[in-house]
Design a protein around this motif. Structure first.
Motif, PDB file in Angstrom:
ATOM      1  N   LEU A   1      33.017  80.642  57.618  1.00  0.00           N
ATOM      2  CA  LEU A   1      33.402  81.969  58.112  1.00  0.00           C
ATOM      3  C   LEU A   1      34.860  82.273  57.785  1.00  0.00           C
ATOM      4  CD1 LEU A   1      31.772  82.228  61.666  1.00  0.00           C
ATOM      5  CD2 LEU A   1      31.125  83.497  59.614  1.00  0.00           C
ATOM      6  N   SER A   2      35.119  83.483  57.318  1.00  0.00           N
ATOM      7  CA  SER A   2      36.488  83.936  57.105  1.00  0.00           C
ATOM      8  C   SER A   2      37.025  84.533  58.395  1.00  0.00           C
ATOM      9  CB  SER A   2      36.532  84.989  56.002  1.00  0.00           C
ATOM     10  OG  SER A   2      35.846  86.163  56.410  1.00  0.00           O
TER      11      SER A   2
ATOM     12  N   ARG B   1      34.673  84.203  70.080  1.00  0.00           N
ATOM     13  CA  ARG B   1      35.622  84.577  69.037  1.00  0.00           C
ATOM     14  C   ARG B   1      36.923  83.790  69.194  1.00  0.00           C
ATOM     15  NH1 ARG B   1      36.048  89.569  70.162  1.00  0.00           N
ATOM     16  NH2 ARG B   1      38.074  89.532  71.183  1.00  0.00           N
ATOM     17  N   LYS B   2      37.389  83.626  70.415  1.00  0.00           N
ATOM     18  CA  LYS B   2      38.619  82.889  70.674  1.00  0.00           C
ATOM     19  C   LYS B   2      38.495  81.436  70.228  1.00  0.00           C
ATOM     20  CE  LYS B   2      41.732  81.612  74.445  1.00  0.00           C
ATOM     21  NZ  LYS B   2      42.031  81.757  75.894  1.00  0.00           N
ATOM     22  N   LYS B   3      37.354  80.798  70.513  1.00  0.00           N
ATOM     23  CA  LYS B   3      37.148  79.410  70.120  1.00  0.00           C
ATOM     24  C   LYS B   3      37.053  79.274  68.601  1.00  0.00           C
ATOM     25  CE  LYS B   3      34.834  78.064  74.411  1.00  0.00           C
ATOM     26  NZ  LYS B   3      33.556  77.620  75.045  1.00  0.00           N
ATOM     27  N   LEU B   4      36.372  80.205  67.966  1.00  0.00           N
ATOM     28  CA  LEU B   4      36.238  80.161  66.505  1.00  0.00           C
ATOM     29  C   LEU B   4      37.595  80.325  65.824  1.00  0.00           C
ATOM     30  CD1 LEU B   4      32.986  82.265  65.937  1.00  0.00           C
ATOM     31  CD2 LEU B   4      33.280  79.813  65.538  1.00  0.00           C
TER      32      LEU B   4
ATOM     33  N   LEU C   1      39.585  77.060  66.148  1.00  0.00           N
ATOM     34  CA  LEU C   1      39.153  76.056  65.184  1.00  0.00           C
ATOM     35  C   LEU C   1      39.630  76.401  63.782  1.00  0.00           C
ATOM     36  CD1 LEU C   1      35.507  75.288  66.377  1.00  0.00           C
ATOM     37  CD2 LEU C   1      37.371  73.631  66.160  1.00  0.00           C
ATOM     38  N   LYS C   2      39.564  77.682  63.451  1.00  0.00           N
ATOM     39  CA  LYS C   2      39.993  78.133  62.125  1.00  0.00           C
ATOM     40  C   LYS C   2      41.491  77.867  61.925  1.00  0.00           C
ATOM     41  CE  LYS C   2      39.106  80.650  58.324  1.00  0.00           C
ATOM     42  NZ  LYS C   2      38.087  80.304  57.314  1.00  0.00           N
ATOM     43  N   ASN C   3      42.304  78.187  62.924  1.00  0.00           N
ATOM     44  CA  ASN C   3      43.746  77.946  62.826  1.00  0.00           C
ATOM     45  C   ASN C   3      44.058  76.454  62.743  1.00  0.00           C
ATOM     46  OD1 ASN C   3      44.189  80.691  63.006  1.00  0.00           O
ATOM     47  ND2 ASN C   3      44.632  80.667  65.206  1.00  0.00           N
TER      48      ASN C   3
END
Length: 443
Positions: A341-342, A357-360, A363-365
Motif C-alpha cells: 500500500l502507498s 488508518r493510524k496503525k497503517l 507501520l508505513k513510517n
C-alpha cells in the motif's frame, strides 16, 4: 481562534505528509535516501579532513549524476529516437515515456502491434543506461584527479592519517609515476570510460531505433516479418516481454531490480574498486561495495517477514473486517496487499476508519525509517569502523615486519692466494684454514 491541532494518522502529521509527498516524487525520495543514509554517514565517519574532502567529492558527484542525468538525459535521448524510429502512428501515445501499460489499450484500438513501440522504448532506455552507468564508473577517477590536484600527493595512506606511509605499509619509496603522470592517467581513464559509455549509448539508440522503424513498416519485408513473428509469438514473445519489463525506462528514472543493479549499483561500486589508489583502499572499497549491494538490493528479503508479521497482528479483530471491505480477498491476500500500500492508498481507502488508518500509517513510517534509513546507516557505520581497524592493523603489521632485524648472508671473503703462506695456499694441497670458509659478522 485556537491553532488547529495536528493529529497523527489523519494525513496531517508532518512526517506522514513529508513521506507521502516523497513517495509521489521517486527522484526526490531517492536523493533523500542517498544523502541521509549514504553520503552524510560516509563523510562524517572519515578519518581525517583530507579523506573527508576526498569522500565528499565522490559522494556528492554521485548524487549529482543521479539528479542531473535523470532530469536531462531522458529527454535528450528520446528526441533522436522519435526521429529515428519514425513511428508516426505511435507519437500521440507517448510511447517513449510513462507507463507502457497505459499505451497498450490505445495500440489495440488502432489495431497496432506493441512491438515497434517497445523497440523504440528500448532505444531510449539503453541510450540512457550506458552513459548513465559510465558516469558512475568514471567518477572515482575524476575524484582522484581532483584530490591529487588539491593535495599534490598520490598517496592514499598519507591521506587517511598515516603520513609518509606507502601502499605497502612501509615508508614511501619513489612512486612509479610522477604526480603529473598520475594525474594524467586518472583524467584519461575517466574520459575513456565516459567515451565508451557514450559510444555504447549511441550504438544502442541507433540499433533499437532502426529496428523499431523497420518493424513498424514490416509488411512485405522478409527479415523484419520473421523477427516480428519470432518476438510476437511463443517463447520468443515471453523472453522479449521479460527483457522489456526489466529494462523499460519508466519516466526519467532507472526502475526495477535488474536494471538498477546492472546500470546503477554495479558501475558505481566497480568504479570504486577500479579507481582504488592502493591495496588498502581497494580492500576497503570491496568490503563497502559488498555491504552496500547486499543491503540495497537484497535486505528486503530479511526485513519483509518482520513487516508481514506486523500486518498480521494489525488485521486481527475488527481491523480484518475493514480490510476485507477495502481490499477484498482472504487473510493471506490482504496481508500481501497491505505490504504494497502507498501513502495515498492508505489515506484514501481507509479514510472512514481512523484507528486502522493510524496503525497503517505508523507501520508505513516505521518501515521507511528502518529499511531506508536505519539499516543502511547502521550497517555502513559498522563497515566503516571495521575497515578503519583492519587497515590500521594491516599497516602496522607490515611496518613491524619491515623493522624486524634480519641477518645478512655471510659473504665469502676474497683473499689472494699469494697473501697466504705457501703451506696454506690452496694449490699446495695442504689443510685449509678455518677462516677460508668465511667469517661471521663479515662487514
Amino acid at each position: 481562534m485556537p491553532p488547529r491541532q495536528v493529529q497523527f494518522g489523519t494525513g496531517e502529521a508532518l512526517l506522514t505528509q513529508a513521506l507521502s509527498q516523497l513517495e509521489k516524487r521517486p527522484l526526490a525520495e531517492l536523493l533523500l535516501k542517498d544523502v541521509a543514509a549514504f553520503n552524510i554517514p560516509k563523510i562524517a565517519l572519515s578519518r581525517t579532513w583530507k579523506e573527508r574532502w576526498d569522500t565528499a567529492t565522490l559522494e556528492l558527484s554521485n548524487s549529482g549524476i543521479t539528479l542531473l542525468s535523470s532530469l536531462v538525459l531522458p529527454p535528450l535521448v528520446r528526441y533522436p529516437v522519435s526521429k529515428l524510429a519514425d513511428l508516426s502512428e505511435y507519437k500521440t501515445m507517448q510511447y517513449l515515456g510513462g507507463e507502457f501499460k497505459t499505451v497498450l489499450p490505445k495500440l489495440a484500438e488502432k489495431n497496432l502491434k506493441p512491438l515497434p513501440a517497445q523497440m523504440a522504448r528500448m532505444s531510449a532506455s539503453f541510450g540512457f543506461f550506458f552513459p548513465f552507468a559510465a558516469a558512475f564508473w568514471a567518477a572515482p577517477f575524476a575524484r582522484n584527479w581532483l584530490t591529487m590536484k588539491r593535495t599534490h600527493s598520490t598517496n592514499f595512506e598519507s591521506m587517511i592519517g598515516f603520513e609518509g606511509i606507502g601502499p605497502d605499509g612501509v615508508k614511501v619509496n619513489r612512486p612509479k609515476r610522477t604526480l603529473d603522470e598520475e594525474m594524467a592517467y586518472q583524467r584519461n581513464t575517466a574520459l575513456k570510460i565516459l567515451g565508451a559509455g557514450a559510444g555504447l549509448g549511441v550504438a544502442s539508440l541507433a540499433g533499437f531505433g532502426l529496428m523499431a522503424k523497420h518493424l513498424g513498416k514490416s509488411i512485405g519485408k522478409n527479415l523484419e516479418s520473421k523477427l516480428l513473428k519470432q518476438l510476437s509469438t511463443g517463447q520468443g514473445e515471453k523472453a522479449f516481454q521479460q527483457f522489456f519489463k526489466a529494462f523499460d525506462l519508466k519516466g526519467n528514472q532507472v526502475n526495477g531490480r535488474t536494471a538498477t543493479l546492472m546500470f546503477w549499483g554495479l558501475p558505481a561500486y566497480l568504479g570504486w574498486v577500479h579507481g582504488a589508489r592502493s591495496g588498502n583502499e581497494r580492500r576497503e572499497r570491496v568490503v563497502q561495495s559488498a555491504n552496500a549491494i547486499f543491503w540495497f538490493f537484497f535486505a528486503s528479503r530479511l526485513t519483509t517477514p518482520l513487516w508481514r508479521k506486523g500486518y498480521q497482528q494489525l488485521i486481527q479483530g475488527n481491523a480484518l473486517n475493514t480490510c476485507k471491505k477495502v481490499l477484498g480477498g482472504d487473510t493471506k491476500t490482504i496481508n500481501a496487499k497491505l505490504l504494497d500500500l502507498s501513502y495515498e492508498d492508505i489515506l484514501t481507502k481507509f479514510k472512514h476508519d481512523t484507528p486502522v488508518r493510524k496503525k497503517l500509517l505508523g507501520l508505513k513510517n516505521a518501515k521507511f525509517a528502518l529499511n531506508d534509513l536505519g539499516i543502511p546507516i547502521s550497517t555502513l557505520s559498522a563497515v566503516q569502523f571495521f575497515n578503519f581497524n583492519l587497515t590500521e592493523k594491516k599497516i602496522k603489521n607490515t611496518q613491524s615486519q619491515s623493522k624486524a632485524p634480519q641477518l645478512a648472508p655471510t659473504p665469502t671473503p676474497v683473499v689472494s692466494p699469494l697473501a697466504l703462506p705457501v703451506a696454506s695456499q690452496p694449490f699446495a694441497g695442504g689443510p685449509q684454514p678455518a677462516a677460508w670458509g668465511g667469517y661471521s659478522n663479515w662487514g
